[in-house]
Design a protein around this motif. Sequence first.
Motif, PDB file in Angstrom:
ATOM      1  N   THR A   1       0.820  -1.213   0.000  1.00 55.94           N
ATOM      2  CA  THR A   1       0.000   0.000   0.000  1.00 55.94           C
ATOM      3  C   THR A   1       0.853   1.263   0.000  1.00 55.94           C
ATOM      4  N   THR A   2       2.161   1.119  -0.055  1.00 53.36           N
ATOM      5  CA  THR A   2       3.044   2.282  -0.032  1.00 53.36           C
ATOM      6  C   THR A   2       3.186   2.885  -1.424  1.00 53.36           C
ATOM      7  N   ASP A   3       3.575   4.170  -1.467  1.00 55.19           N
ATOM      8  CA  ASP A   3       3.851   4.815  -2.751  1.00 55.19           C
ATOM      9  C   ASP A   3       4.973   4.101  -3.489  1.00 55.19           C
ATOM     10  N   VAL A   4       5.965   3.620  -2.717  1.00 52.41           N
ATOM     11  CA  VAL A   4       7.114   2.960  -3.332  1.00 52.41           C
ATOM     12  C   VAL A   4       6.671   1.774  -4.169  1.00 52.41           C
ATOM     13  N   VAL A   5       5.849   0.916  -3.592  1.00 52.03           N
ATOM     14  CA  VAL A   5       5.412  -0.291  -4.293  1.00 52.03           C
ATOM     15  C   VAL A   5       4.355   0.033  -5.357  1.00 52.03           C
ATOM     16  N   GLN A   6       3.426   0.918  -5.026  1.00 57.54           N
ATOM     17  CA  GLN A   6       2.322   1.183  -5.943  1.00 57.54           C
ATOM     18  C   GLN A   6       2.728   2.031  -7.146  1.00 57.54           C
ATOM     19  N   LYS A   7       3.680   2.966  -6.949  1.00 58.28           N
ATOM     20  CA  LYS A   7       3.934   3.953  -7.996  1.00 58.28           C
ATOM     21  C   LYS A   7       5.377   4.035  -8.474  1.00 58.28           C
ATOM     22  N   GLU A   8       6.336   3.631  -7.667  1.00 61.14           N
ATOM     23  CA  GLU A   8       7.710   4.046  -7.922  1.00 61.14           C
ATOM     24  C   GLU A   8       8.677   2.927  -8.311  1.00 61.14           C
ATOM     25  N   MET A   9       8.276   1.683  -8.249  1.00 57.13           N
ATOM     26  CA  MET A   9       9.238   0.600  -8.482  1.00 57.13           C
ATOM     27  C   MET A   9       9.470   0.350  -9.975  1.00 57.13           C
ATOM     28  N   TYR A  10      10.718   0.022 -10.287  1.00 58.91           N
ATOM     29  CA  TYR A  10      11.081  -0.433 -11.635  1.00 58.91           C
ATOM     30  C   TYR A  10      10.996  -1.958 -11.639  1.00 58.91           C
ATOM     31  N   THR A  11       9.922  -2.482 -12.187  1.00 56.42           N
ATOM     32  CA  THR A  11       9.657  -3.918 -12.163  1.00 56.42           C
ATOM     33  C   THR A  11       9.574  -4.452 -13.601  1.00 56.42           C
ATOM     34  N   PHE A  12      10.155  -5.619 -13.809  1.00 56.52           N
ATOM     35  CA  PHE A  12      10.135  -6.214 -15.142  1.00 56.52           C
ATOM     36  C   PHE A  12      10.120  -7.737 -15.016  1.00 56.52           C
TER      37      PHE A  12
ATOM     38  N   LYS B   1      10.553 -15.658 -16.860  1.00 53.79           N
ATOM     39  CA  LYS B   1       9.171 -15.280 -16.516  1.00 53.79           C
ATOM     40  C   LYS B   1       9.018 -14.967 -15.031  1.00 53.79           C
ATOM     41  N   ARG B   2      10.136 -14.563 -14.380  1.00 52.43           N
ATOM     42  CA  ARG B   2      10.083 -14.172 -12.972  1.00 52.43           C
ATOM     43  C   ARG B   2       9.945 -12.658 -12.876  1.00 52.43           C
ATOM     44  N   SER B   3       9.173 -12.190 -11.905  1.00 50.76           N
ATOM     45  CA  SER B   3       9.015 -10.753 -11.697  1.00 50.76           C
ATOM     46  C   SER B   3      10.194 -10.256 -10.866  1.00 50.76           C
ATOM     47  N   ILE B   4      10.945  -9.323 -11.435  1.00 48.81           N
ATOM     48  CA  ILE B   4      12.167  -8.806 -10.822  1.00 48.81           C
ATOM     49  C   ILE B   4      12.030  -7.295 -10.659  1.00 48.81           C
ATOM     50  N   THR B   5      12.564  -6.761  -9.562  1.00 48.90           N
ATOM     51  CA  THR B   5      12.483  -5.322  -9.302  1.00 48.90           C
ATOM     52  C   THR B   5      13.857  -4.765  -8.935  1.00 48.90           C
ATOM     53  N   LEU B   6      14.198  -3.637  -9.558  1.00 46.60           N
ATOM     54  CA  LEU B   6      15.392  -2.912  -9.133  1.00 46.60           C
ATOM     55  C   LEU B   6      15.122  -2.357  -7.743  1.00 46.60           C
ATOM     56  N   LYS B   7      16.051  -2.549  -6.819  1.00 45.29           N
ATOM     57  CA  LYS B   7      15.719  -2.248  -5.432  1.00 45.29           C
ATOM     58  C   LYS B   7      15.451  -0.759  -5.214  1.00 45.29           C
ATOM     59  N   PRO B   8      14.307  -0.444  -4.591  1.00 47.12           N
ATOM     60  CA  PRO B   8      13.958   0.952  -4.320  1.00 47.12           C
ATOM     61  C   PRO B   8      14.549   1.467  -3.016  1.00 47.12           C
ATOM     62  N   GLU B   9      15.034   0.572  -2.169  1.00 43.63           N
ATOM     63  CA  GLU B   9      15.645   0.950  -0.887  1.00 43.63           C
ATOM     64  C   GLU B   9      16.528  -0.202  -0.426  1.00 43.63           C
ATOM     65  N   GLY B  10      17.324   0.017   0.619  1.00 42.30           N
ATOM     66  CA  GLY B  10      18.341  -0.957   0.981  1.00 42.30           C
ATOM     67  C   GLY B  10      17.962  -1.996   2.012  1.00 42.30           C
ATOM     68  N   THR B  11      16.991  -1.687   2.877  1.00 38.80           N
ATOM     69  CA  THR B  11      16.740  -2.533   4.043  1.00 38.80           C
ATOM     70  C   THR B  11      16.249  -3.936   3.686  1.00 38.80           C
ATOM     71  N   ALA B  12      15.258  -4.040   2.799  1.00 46.38           N
ATOM     72  CA  ALA B  12      14.664  -5.347   2.493  1.00 46.38           C
ATOM     73  C   ALA B  12      15.710  -6.322   1.976  1.00 46.38           C
ATOM     74  N   GLY B  13      16.606  -5.864   1.095  1.00 42.71           N
ATOM     75  CA  GLY B  13      17.647  -6.744   0.568  1.00 42.71           C
ATOM     76  C   GLY B  13      18.619  -7.198   1.639  1.00 42.71           C
TER      77      GLY B  13
END
Length: 422
Positions: A57-68, A73-85
Amino acid sequence: MITQAPRGVQDWYGEDMRKRAYVEKLARETARTYHMSEIITPIFEHTELFARGVGDTTDVVQKEMYTFEDKGKRSITLKPEGTAGVMRAYLEHSLYANPAPTKLFYVTPAFRYEKPQKGRLRQHHQFGVEIVGSESPLAEMELITFVTELLGKFGLRDVKLHINSIGCANCRRAYNEALLSYLQKYEDQLCPTCRERMQKNPLRVLDCKVDTCKAIVADAPRTIDYLDDACREHFEELQALLNELSIPYEIDTGIVRGLDYYTKTVFEFVNADGFTLCGGGRYDGLIHELDEKQDIPSVGFGMGIERILYFMENEGVCFPEEEPVDLYVGILGKEARARAYQLVSELRKKGLIVETDYMDRSVKAQMKYANKLGALNTVIIGSQELSDNRAKVKHMATGEQTEVAFDQIAELISAKRQVVSE
């Protein structure tokens, strides 16, 4: 145009690169004194990591992520922040088997699709710290002390710590009910995104940047009025520690941070103009969200390096001067090339900054080039110098020349450098 970078990214070179390297150097040196270890995680992760960890529900996930979608056929995202990784790496490599706490820092690129502006780019860089394994308010104090010290080293003035507590999952339930009840009175005035969010995660509405929503939530219930005993005690102990260590702070109930994983303490360092330089807090439930078998408390912060550089330049902070070339070795004749370059290599191995000619310039042109480089000293190696195994070293500022054997040049230049530094 193939020779133009995409919008929202930056090439780092020259003066900008030197300033960035200086900021990262100060951050790494400070982390070393706090016995923190560096970690590097991949620039892309499985999209699910950020959806679950950062919050869908965050802006990061809903609007700002670079996902491809990759070729598998796996969904991959360029990391938007450092903590989760970092937390994913902590779990994957069983770092919890080491004595607690685990203290990690990182310098990483991060990617967010947002409007580019000064100090905020689509590919930016973050410096961050994670302390995993401690539920004590001393862990927050460690981070707050660290950031206070680091911002001082950066030369940033009039920065104040703002703190809040948003409670744990236990007390959040009562707060969410009160907040939802309040928001329902103004539902028609909220932006479409907030009308959706208030049903899924009312807390996210407090983080909305739309002016009408900001005005509505200004009088919303405060999280600190709904803390349970444990969360209230934690927040009060943190304040007591801050008071004891004479670190000024302000309780700011408007801070909720933009990511779902925060619990209890959240904090920001804010300058005199109201801009946030750094933010962080506690996220005791993040690891459990990623791996239900684990339940390990964590706390951390992140700061944007471009943002820090922007405010350092805005406040007129003086950066260290670039180290000058200690010696320019001029070459007179092809027969001198090998010995001249051997001398260059020997001097560099002794820690001196040395340049020479790679363009077959005349001696006059080489001396002009040495002047442009700002070389402190010059020496010319030709057939006579090869025969004598000696050369004249010229101090460029005074014109003074000292004849010295090849094997004594390093000692002479080092002595001159020592005089300059003193």
